[in-house]
Design a protein around this motif. Structure first.
Motif, PDB file in Angstrom:
ATOM      1  N   ALA A  59       6.448   4.465  -7.822  1.00 43.51           N
ATOM      2  CA  ALA A  59       5.891   5.465  -7.392  1.00 43.51           C
ATOM      3  C   ALA A  59       4.340   5.187  -7.134  1.00 43.51           C
ATOM      4  O   ALA A  59       3.811   4.233  -7.943  1.00 43.51           O
ATOM      5  CB  ALA A  59       6.135   6.638  -8.524  1.00 43.51           C
ATOM      6  N   PRO A  60       3.553   6.038  -6.592  1.00 48.12           N
ATOM      7  CA  PRO A  60       2.262   5.824  -6.468  1.00 48.12           C
ATOM      8  C   PRO A  60       1.569   6.022  -7.788  1.00 48.12           C
ATOM      9  O   PRO A  60       1.909   7.037  -8.448  1.00 48.12           O
ATOM     10  CB  PRO A  60       1.794   6.706  -5.453  1.00 48.12           C
ATOM     11  N   SER A  61       0.281   5.374  -8.050  1.00 48.71           N
ATOM     12  CA  SER A  61      -0.117   5.648  -9.232  1.00 48.71           C
ATOM     13  C   SER A  61      -1.195   6.704  -8.777  1.00 48.71           C
ATOM     14  O   SER A  61      -1.042   7.254  -7.545  1.00 48.71           O
ATOM     15  CB  SER A  61      -1.100   4.453  -9.518  1.00 48.71           C
ATOM     16  N   VAL A  62      -2.211   7.040  -9.631  1.00 50.39           N
ATOM     17  CA  VAL A  62      -3.077   8.140  -9.442  1.00 50.39           C
ATOM     18  C   VAL A  62      -4.146   7.661  -8.157  1.00 50.39           C
ATOM     19  O   VAL A  62      -4.308   8.184  -7.369  1.00 50.39           O
ATOM     20  CB  VAL A  62      -4.126   8.502 -10.625  1.00 50.39           C
ATOM     21  N   LEU A  63      -4.587   6.174  -8.506  1.00 48.68           N
ATOM     22  CA  LEU A  63      -5.279   5.876  -7.461  1.00 48.68           C
ATOM     23  C   LEU A  63      -4.647   5.646  -6.021  1.00 48.68           C
ATOM     24  O   LEU A  63      -5.115   6.114  -5.017  1.00 48.68           O
ATOM     25  CB  LEU A  63      -5.780   4.295  -7.630  1.00 48.68           C
ATOM     26  N   GLY A  64      -3.331   5.714  -6.127  1.00 47.79           N
ATOM     27  CA  GLY A  64      -2.346   5.730  -4.843  1.00 47.79           C
ATOM     28  C   GLY A  64      -2.489   6.972  -4.215  1.00 47.79           C
ATOM     29  O   GLY A  64      -2.371   6.951  -2.928  1.00 47.79           O
ATOM     30  N   TRP A  65      -2.267   8.032  -4.950  1.00 47.62           N
ATOM     31  CA  TRP A  65      -2.321   9.394  -4.328  1.00 47.62           C
ATOM     32  C   TRP A  65      -3.637   9.615  -3.750  1.00 47.62           C
ATOM     33  O   TRP A  65      -3.732  10.310  -2.815  1.00 47.62           O
ATOM     34  CB  TRP A  65      -1.860  10.233  -5.673  1.00 47.62           C
ATOM     35  N   CYS A  66      -4.627   9.237  -4.425  1.00 46.72           N
ATOM     36  CA  CYS A  66      -6.145   9.246  -3.935  1.00 46.72           C
ATOM     37  C   CYS A  66      -6.394   8.797  -2.712  1.00 46.72           C
ATOM     38  O   CYS A  66      -6.672   9.113  -1.546  1.00 46.72           O
ATOM     39  CB  CYS A  66      -7.075   8.844  -4.810  1.00 46.72           C
ATOM     40  N   VAL A  67      -5.762   7.396  -2.469  1.00 50.15           N
ATOM     41  CA  VAL A  67      -5.562   6.724  -1.338  1.00 50.15           C
ATOM     42  C   VAL A  67      -4.989   7.482   0.118  1.00 50.15           C
ATOM     43  O   VAL A  67      -5.432   7.465   0.968  1.00 50.15           O
ATOM     44  CB  VAL A  67      -5.343   5.318  -1.523  1.00 50.15           C
ATOM     45  N   VAL A  68      -3.707   7.825  -0.317  1.00 49.03           N
ATOM     46  CA  VAL A  68      -2.950   8.593   0.458  1.00 49.03           C
ATOM     47  C   VAL A  68      -3.756   9.928   1.005  1.00 49.03           C
ATOM     48  O   VAL A  68      -3.996  10.280   2.382  1.00 49.03           O
ATOM     49  CB  VAL A  68      -1.706   8.907  -0.030  1.00 49.03           C
ATOM     50  N   ALA A  69      -4.331  10.626   0.145  1.00 48.01           N
ATOM     51  CA  ALA A  69      -4.977  11.705   0.526  1.00 48.01           C
ATOM     52  C   ALA A  69      -6.363  11.548   1.293  1.00 48.01           C
ATOM     53  O   ALA A  69      -6.303  12.084   2.293  1.00 48.01           O
ATOM     54  CB  ALA A  69      -5.497  12.654  -0.814  1.00 48.01           C
ATOM     55  N   VAL A  70      -6.892  10.610   0.948  1.00 48.86           N
ATOM     56  CA  VAL A  70      -8.152  10.033   1.737  1.00 48.86           C
ATOM     57  C   VAL A  70      -7.883   9.717   3.284  1.00 48.86           C
ATOM     58  O   VAL A  70      -8.457  10.139   4.231  1.00 48.86           O
ATOM     59  CB  VAL A  70      -9.132   9.251   1.120  1.00 48.86           C
ATOM     60  N   PHE A  71      -6.914   8.794   3.089  1.00 43.94           N
ATOM     61  CA  PHE A  71      -6.337   8.289   4.427  1.00 43.94           C
ATOM     62  C   PHE A  71      -5.918   9.269   5.468  1.00 43.94           C
ATOM     63  O   PHE A  71      -6.463   9.547   6.670  1.00 43.94           O
ATOM     64  CB  PHE A  71      -5.189   7.119   4.415  1.00 43.94           C
ATOM     65  N   TRP A  72      -5.225  10.252   4.828  1.00 46.17           N
ATOM     66  CA  TRP A  72      -4.616  11.383   5.844  1.00 46.17           C
ATOM     67  C   TRP A  72      -5.748  12.451   6.116  1.00 46.17           C
ATOM     68  O   TRP A  72      -5.812  12.948   7.212  1.00 46.17           O
ATOM     69  CB  TRP A  72      -3.517  12.229   5.196  1.00 46.17           C
ATOM     70  N   ALA A  73      -6.675  12.753   5.226  1.00 46.33           N
ATOM     71  CA  ALA A  73      -7.745  13.399   5.582  1.00 46.33           C
ATOM     72  C   ALA A  73      -8.424  12.762   6.551  1.00 46.33           C
ATOM     73  O   ALA A  73      -9.152  13.525   7.481  1.00 46.33           O
ATOM     74  CB  ALA A  73      -8.692  13.724   4.356  1.00 46.33           C
ATOM     75  N   LEU A  74      -8.738  11.659   6.563  1.00 44.67           N
ATOM     76  CA  LEU A  74      -9.794  10.985   7.783  1.00 44.67           C
ATOM     77  C   LEU A  74      -9.103  11.129   9.020  1.00 44.67           C
ATOM     78  O   LEU A  74      -9.583  11.275   9.930  1.00 44.67           O
ATOM     79  CB  LEU A  74      -9.972   9.556   7.364  1.00 44.67           C
ATOM     80  N   VAL A  75      -7.569  10.814   9.217  1.00 47.27           N
ATOM     81  CA  VAL A  75      -6.822  10.914  10.300  1.00 47.27           C
ATOM     82  C   VAL A  75      -6.769  12.058  10.727  1.00 47.27           C
ATOM     83  O   VAL A  75      -7.191  12.346  12.145  1.00 47.27           O
ATOM     84  CB  VAL A  75      -5.562  10.397  10.004  1.00 47.27           C
ATOM     85  N   TRP A  76      -6.616  13.149  10.093  1.00 51.21           N
ATOM     86  CA  TRP A  76      -6.501  14.381  10.797  1.00 51.21           C
ATOM     87  C   TRP A  76      -7.752  15.057  11.142  1.00 51.21           C
ATOM     88  O   TRP A  76      -8.024  15.970  11.929  1.00 51.21           O
ATOM     89  CB  TRP A  76      -5.897  15.588   9.870  1.00 51.21           C
TER      90      TRP A  76
END
Length: 95
Positions: A59-76
Motif C-alpha cells: 500500500a502507498p505510504s503517507v508520502l506515497g499518497w502525497c506524491v499521487v495527489a500532487v502528481f494528478w493535481a499538476l496533470v489536471w
C-alpha cells in the motif's frame, strides 16, 4: 484564470470519485493511476510504499499518497490550463 480553477477542480473531483466509487470496469485504470506515479517516485528513491503483506501489493505510504495527489493535481492543472487557453481564443497584445 477562474476557468482554470473550475476545470481543475472538476477534473480532480471526478478522479476522486473514481477512487471512492470504483466500478469494476475502471479498476485497472484506477490502480494504474495510483501505482504508475509511485513506481516512478520509487525508482528515484523516495520511500512511497508502506509495508507489504506477503504476496500482495504494498500500500502507498503517507508520502506515497502525497506524491499521487500532487502528481494528478499538476496533470489536471495542465489540462485545465490548455482547455482554458483554447476556449479563450486569440488574444491581441498592445504594441
Amino acid at each position: 484564470m477562474r476557468l482554470r480553477w473550475v476545470l481543475c477542480g472538476v477534473l480532480l473531483a471526478m478522479q476522486a470519485l473514481t477512487l471512492v466509487a470504483r466500478p469494476d470496469a475502471l479498476a485497472p485504470a484506477v490502480a494504474g493511476s495510483i501505482y504508475l506515479p509511485l513506481m516512478v517516485a520509487n525508482a528515484v528513491g523516495l520511500p512511497v510504499y508502506g509495508r507489504a503483506e506477503s504476496g500482495g501489493w504494498a500500500a502507498p505510504s503517507v508520502l506515497g499518497w502525497c506524491v499521487v495527489a500532487v502528481f494528478w493535481a499538476l496533470v489536471w492543472w495542465g489540462v485545465a490550463m490548455l482547455v482554458a487557453r483554447l476556449l479563450s481564443g486569440p488574444r491581441l497584445r498592445a504594441s
